[in-house]
Design a protein around this motif. Structure first.
Motif, PDB file in Angstrom:
ATOM      1  N   GLU A   1       0.863  -1.257  -0.036  1.00  0.00           N
ATOM      2  CA  GLU A   1       0.063   0.051  -0.062  1.00  0.00           C
ATOM      3  C   GLU A   1       0.696   1.150   0.049  1.00  0.00           C
ATOM      4  OE1 GLU A   1      -2.512  -0.415   3.278  1.00  0.00           O
ATOM      5  OE2 GLU A   1      -3.658  -1.953   2.389  1.00  0.00           O
ATOM      6  N   HIS A   2       1.864   1.154   0.694  1.00  0.00           N
ATOM      7  CA  HIS A   2       2.796   2.336   0.804  1.00  0.00           C
ATOM      8  C   HIS A   2       3.556   2.673  -0.394  1.00  0.00           C
ATOM      9  CE1 HIS A   2       5.969   5.263   2.326  1.00  0.00           C
ATOM     10  NE2 HIS A   2       6.658   4.466   1.800  1.00  0.00           N
ATOM     11  N   HIS A   3       3.830   1.546  -1.220  1.00  0.00           N
ATOM     12  CA  HIS A   3       4.679   1.666  -2.670  1.00  0.00           C
ATOM     13  C   HIS A   3       3.762   1.671  -3.860  1.00  0.00           C
ATOM     14  CE1 HIS A   3       8.612   1.701  -1.031  1.00  0.00           C
ATOM     15  NE2 HIS A   3       8.221   0.375  -0.281  1.00  0.00           N
ATOM     16  N   ASP A   4       2.109   1.507  -3.367  1.00  0.00           N
ATOM     17  CA  ASP A   4       1.358   1.604  -4.346  1.00  0.00           C
ATOM     18  C   ASP A   4       1.821   0.466  -5.587  1.00  0.00           C
ATOM     19  OD1 ASP A   4      -0.982   2.166  -6.038  1.00  0.00           O
ATOM     20  OD2 ASP A   4      -0.308   3.610  -7.204  1.00  0.00           O
ATOM     21  N   ARG A   5       2.121  -0.762  -4.881  1.00  0.00           N
ATOM     22  CA  ARG A   5       2.479  -1.923  -5.792  1.00  0.00           C
ATOM     23  C   ARG A   5       1.516  -2.974  -5.612  1.00  0.00           C
ATOM     24  NH1 ARG A   5       7.926  -0.772  -6.631  1.00  0.00           N
ATOM     25  NH2 ARG A   5       7.802   1.319  -7.551  1.00  0.00           N
TER      26      ARG A   5
ATOM     27  N   ASN B   1       6.610   1.624 -14.172  1.00  0.00           N
ATOM     28  CA  ASN B   1       5.194   1.498 -13.317  1.00  0.00           C
ATOM     29  C   ASN B   1       5.228  -0.087 -13.286  1.00  0.00           C
ATOM     30  OD1 ASN B   1       4.776   4.308 -12.558  1.00  0.00           O
ATOM     31  ND2 ASN B   1       4.032   4.592 -14.416  1.00  0.00           N
ATOM     32  N   MET B   2       5.271  -0.878 -12.285  1.00  0.00           N
ATOM     33  CA  MET B   2       4.885  -2.081 -12.087  1.00  0.00           C
ATOM     34  C   MET B   2       3.383  -2.192 -11.706  1.00  0.00           C
ATOM     35  SD  MET B   2       6.554  -4.585  -9.140  1.00  0.00           S
ATOM     36  CE  MET B   2       5.613  -5.990  -8.831  1.00  0.00           C
ATOM     37  N   SER B   3       2.754  -2.988 -12.622  1.00  0.00           N
ATOM     38  CA  SER B   3       1.436  -3.430 -12.430  1.00  0.00           C
ATOM     39  C   SER B   3       0.943  -4.769 -11.897  1.00  0.00           C
ATOM     40  CB  SER B   3       0.687  -2.993 -13.591  1.00  0.00           C
ATOM     41  OG  SER B   3       1.006  -3.718 -14.694  1.00  0.00           O
ATOM     42  N   ASN B   4       1.912  -5.729 -12.304  1.00  0.00           N
ATOM     43  CA  ASN B   4       1.721  -7.283 -11.907  1.00  0.00           C
ATOM     44  C   ASN B   4       2.908  -7.792 -11.609  1.00  0.00           C
ATOM     45  OD1 ASN B   4      -1.017  -6.957 -14.088  1.00  0.00           O
ATOM     46  ND2 ASN B   4      -1.233  -8.171 -12.011  1.00  0.00           N
ATOM     47  N   GLY B   5       2.835  -9.053 -10.898  1.00  0.00           N
ATOM     48  CA  GLY B   5       4.020  -9.669 -10.424  1.00  0.00           C
ATOM     49  C   GLY B   5       4.620  -9.737  -9.058  1.00  0.00           C
ATOM     50  N   GLY B   6       5.917 -10.053  -8.719  1.00  0.00           N
ATOM     51  CA  GLY B   6       6.308  -9.766  -7.458  1.00  0.00           C
ATOM     52  C   GLY B   6       6.502 -11.177  -6.840  1.00  0.00           C
ATOM     53  N   VAL B   7       6.080 -12.218  -7.138  1.00  0.00           N
ATOM     54  CA  VAL B   7       6.259 -13.351  -6.563  1.00  0.00           C
ATOM     55  C   VAL B   7       7.223 -14.010  -7.365  1.00  0.00           C
ATOM     56  CG1 VAL B   7       5.546 -15.704  -5.913  1.00  0.00           C
ATOM     57  CG2 VAL B   7       4.008 -13.695  -5.431  1.00  0.00           C
ATOM     58  N   PHE B   8       7.299 -14.367  -8.673  1.00  0.00           N
ATOM     59  CA  PHE B   8       8.174 -14.978  -9.652  1.00  0.00           C
ATOM     60  C   PHE B   8       9.314 -13.878 -10.441  1.00  0.00           C
ATOM     61  CE2 PHE B   8       4.620 -17.897  -8.927  1.00  0.00           C
ATOM     62  CZ  PHE B   8       5.225 -19.198  -8.743  1.00  0.00           C
ATOM     63  N   SER B   9      10.387 -14.453 -10.442  1.00  0.00           N
ATOM     64  CA  SER B   9      11.490 -13.669 -11.054  1.00  0.00           C
ATOM     65  C   SER B   9      11.247 -13.673 -12.647  1.00  0.00           C
ATOM     66  CB  SER B   9      12.694 -14.372 -10.828  1.00  0.00           C
ATOM     67  OG  SER B   9      12.968 -15.484 -11.023  1.00  0.00           O
ATOM     68  N   LEU B  10      12.194 -13.237 -13.514  1.00  0.00           N
ATOM     69  CA  LEU B  10      12.075 -12.971 -14.736  1.00  0.00           C
ATOM     70  C   LEU B  10      12.173 -14.412 -15.426  1.00  0.00           C
ATOM     71  CD1 LEU B  10      14.114  -9.878 -15.313  1.00  0.00           C
ATOM     72  CD2 LEU B  10      11.748 -10.035 -15.060  1.00  0.00           C
ATOM     73  N   ASP B  11      12.433 -15.273 -14.955  1.00  0.00           N
ATOM     74  CA  ASP B  11      12.278 -16.637 -15.563  1.00  0.00           C
ATOM     75  C   ASP B  11      11.277 -17.343 -15.513  1.00  0.00           C
ATOM     76  OD1 ASP B  11      12.435 -17.975 -13.191  1.00  0.00           O
ATOM     77  OD2 ASP B  11      14.524 -18.322 -13.085  1.00  0.00           O
ATOM     78  N   GLY B  12      10.080 -16.653 -14.801  1.00  0.00           N
ATOM     79  CA  GLY B  12       8.871 -17.168 -14.816  1.00  0.00           C
ATOM     80  C   GLY B  12       8.632 -18.572 -13.951  1.00  0.00           C
ATOM     81  N   VAL B  13       9.817 -18.916 -13.269  1.00  0.00           N
ATOM     82  CA  VAL B  13       9.488 -20.031 -12.388  1.00  0.00           C
ATOM     83  C   VAL B  13      10.163 -20.065 -10.994  1.00  0.00           C
ATOM     84  CG1 VAL B  13      10.758 -22.565 -12.062  1.00  0.00           C
ATOM     85  CG2 VAL B  13      10.117 -21.622 -14.513  1.00  0.00           C
ATOM     86  N   HIS B  14      11.120 -19.203 -10.728  1.00  0.00           N
ATOM     87  CA  HIS B  14      11.598 -19.079  -9.386  1.00  0.00           C
ATOM     88  C   HIS B  14      11.379 -17.925  -8.725  1.00  0.00           C
ATOM     89  CE1 HIS B  14      14.372 -21.907 -11.750  1.00  0.00           C
ATOM     90  NE2 HIS B  14      14.436 -22.359 -10.580  1.00  0.00           N
ATOM     91  N   PRO B  15      11.362 -18.008  -7.391  1.00  0.00           N
ATOM     92  CA  PRO B  15      10.890 -16.813  -6.740  1.00  0.00           C
ATOM     93  C   PRO B  15      11.713 -15.533  -6.911  1.00  0.00           C
ATOM     94  CG  PRO B  15      10.789 -18.619  -5.384  1.00  0.00           C
ATOM     95  CD  PRO B  15      11.616 -19.015  -6.627  1.00  0.00           C
TER      96      PRO B  15
END
Length: 496
Positions: free
Chosen positions: A398-402, A416-430
């Protein structure tokens, strides 16, 4: 030893296609919460040069962004960008094949071991089958075939180089036959003893299906896969439920034997195998449909006609053949659900074996990361995940509006980041935040089992360490909009 970890790429801290950030992995976060100081003699961790092995997608994209901004323009900049990518990869290749990261040079100073011996790509049986000696021999066989600097070349024998760096960081010949389990024996039987063991293997007995968008089942194997050579095992990417059970039972038997011969009581925390359709590497395309949830978390789970790589559409899936059908995806998830039933059944069985006896007490505990990710998944839950985020992370969002969700990382050209946050750029690893969420589950399990974990997770530090979240990459639209860059990265990710 307060904490020892046996696992694969997730436990190693693999992010954005690279063994790179062990200091940010969930097990390191857990060690810190248990009062240890990572990066010291108390809890040494590997540091990976050149951005990590085999290559770091985030570092590559940030390098391109520094050179070309958030938009690689037309016929003039694109040829230069391709040369820049090759130069980046060449530096990584040089580092690990001929430079400071090559297998001839010690990587841990005077330290002989790491308390986290997790290695990217490890299946269950690799815990006792893969040794530094095997890795050196395979690298030597590989060098004449793949040596030299080709265009878009990555370091050769990547699996073996990563395993060797973890299993024998001092390059001491005394440890050439030390597998993950041999290191456990070294610490628990011959050393001071291991008080808490994290054991999380099994994902790579199925993960290759989405990395390759192809199913090569062990049902065609001539004998049990754990009795095959490494080369023969590499011909498969999906263990049948029966083959997985046989392999995991051998693992449990070997681990239990070591722990019963030890000098101290030990609590073992065993992670379940995540569902592959949650990882955003596999993008559902075509019509969606409800189907029986193999994992039993909900009555009906959301699936799609096909699954292909995250940056492409339904037409690409049909045209290229790089896709899984609904039946294949649902079948893989069903098989993984059976893996987890096996793990839970074996844990219950070995807890009975660990009843009142002479000698050290061994307790086994399930940490159901599969269930966590199923409840965290955005699309699978029709946009309404049921997983309850830690309050500190909610407040920071909420503080970072992310946002933090399981969709592939999405950023516009303004950063501006609108989605993601759990998985890194390989789409598999956190990501670092993803590791924080996994650490949150392990901490709860540790405390429930009576393990002292005096500190809580420092979510401010975790968020600050997550550069994808704290410093979004404005070049990302090039991946979404330009198939040339997307296919270039895909080709690198699919290399054996």
């Amino acid at each position: 030893m307060k904490l020892f970890t046996i696992g694969d790429s997730i436990s190693q801290g693999f992010m954005s296609m690279a063994a790179a950030r062990t200091e940010l992995s969930y097990s390191t976060l857990l060690a810190r919460c248990m009062g240890m100081v990572p990066g010291t003699d108390e809890y040494p961790i590997p540091l990976w040069g050149a951005g990590g092995l085999p290559f770091n997608i985030e570092n590559l994209l940030r390098s391109l962004q520094r050179q070309y901004g958030s938009d690689i323009r037309g016929p003039i900049e694109w040829p230069a960008a391709v040369i820049s990518v090759n130069r980046f990869l060449d530096e990584v290749e040089d580092y690990y094949e001929r430079g400071q990261g090559n297998i001839a040079l010690p990587q841990a100073g005077r330290r002989q071991f790491y308390p986290n011996v997790s290695v990217a790509g490890f299946t269950v049986a690799d815990a006792w089958m893969v040794t530094p000696r095997l890795c050196v021999n395979r690298i030597a066989m590989n060098d004449p075939k793949e040596g030299g600097d080709g265009f878009f070349d990555l370091p050769n024998a990547r699996f073996e180089r990563t395993a060797h760096a973890v299993l024998n960081p001092s390059r001491d010949p005394r440890f050439d036959d030390y597998s993950q389990l041999r290191w456990l024996e070294h610490h628990h039987v011959e050393g001071e003893g291991v008080e808490n063991l994290i054991l999380w293997l099994g994902a790579n007995n199925a993960l290759g299906t989405i990395v390759r968008m192809d199913v090569k089942s062990t049902e065609k194997a001539k004998k049990q896969p754990h009795k095959l050579s490494l080369d023969d095992r590499n011909g498969f990417n999906l263990w049948t439920a029966d083959h997985f059970e046989a392999e995991y039972e051998v693992l449990m038997d070997k681990v239990h034997d070591i722990l019963r011969r030890g000098k101290t009581d030990c609590k073992v925390f065993i992670g379940t195998v995540p569902a592959i359709t949650i990882a955003p590497l596999a993008k559902g395309v075509g019509s969606s449909r409800g189907a029986k949830d193999p994992f039993g978390v909900m009555d009906e789970a959301m699936y799609y006609d096909r699954y292909t790589y995250f940056l492409f559409d339904h037409d690409y899936a049909r045209r290229s053949g790089n896709s899984l059908t609904f039946d294949e995806a649902h079948g893989i998830d069903t098989t993984i659900a059976q893996y987890n039933e096996t793990i839970k059944r074996l844990v219950a069985s070995y807890n009975k074996k660990s009843g009142p006896q002479e000698g050290p007490k061994v307790e086994y505990h399930i940490v159901d990361i599969c269930d966590q990710l199923l409840r965290l998944a955005l699309k699978r839950n029709n946009g309404k995940p049921t997983y309850k985020m830690p309050k500190e992370l909610i407040d920071l969002n909420e503080h970072h509006d992310r946002t933090v969700d399981t969709v592939y990382y999405t950023v516009d050209r303004k950063g501006n980041m609108s989605n993601g946050g759990v998985f890194s750029l390989d789409g598999v690893h956190p990501t670092a935040i993803g590791h924080g969420l996994i650490a949150h589950e392990f901490i709860q399990a540790f405390r429930k089992a009576g393990v002292k974990v005096p500190r809580d997770l420092d979510w401010n530090a975790i968020v600050a360490s997550d550069s994808l979240y704290s410093n979004p990459i404005s070049l990302m639209p090039e991946l979404y909009d330009n198939t040339r860059l997307a296919e270039m990265l895909l080709d690198l990710m699919r290399l054996p």
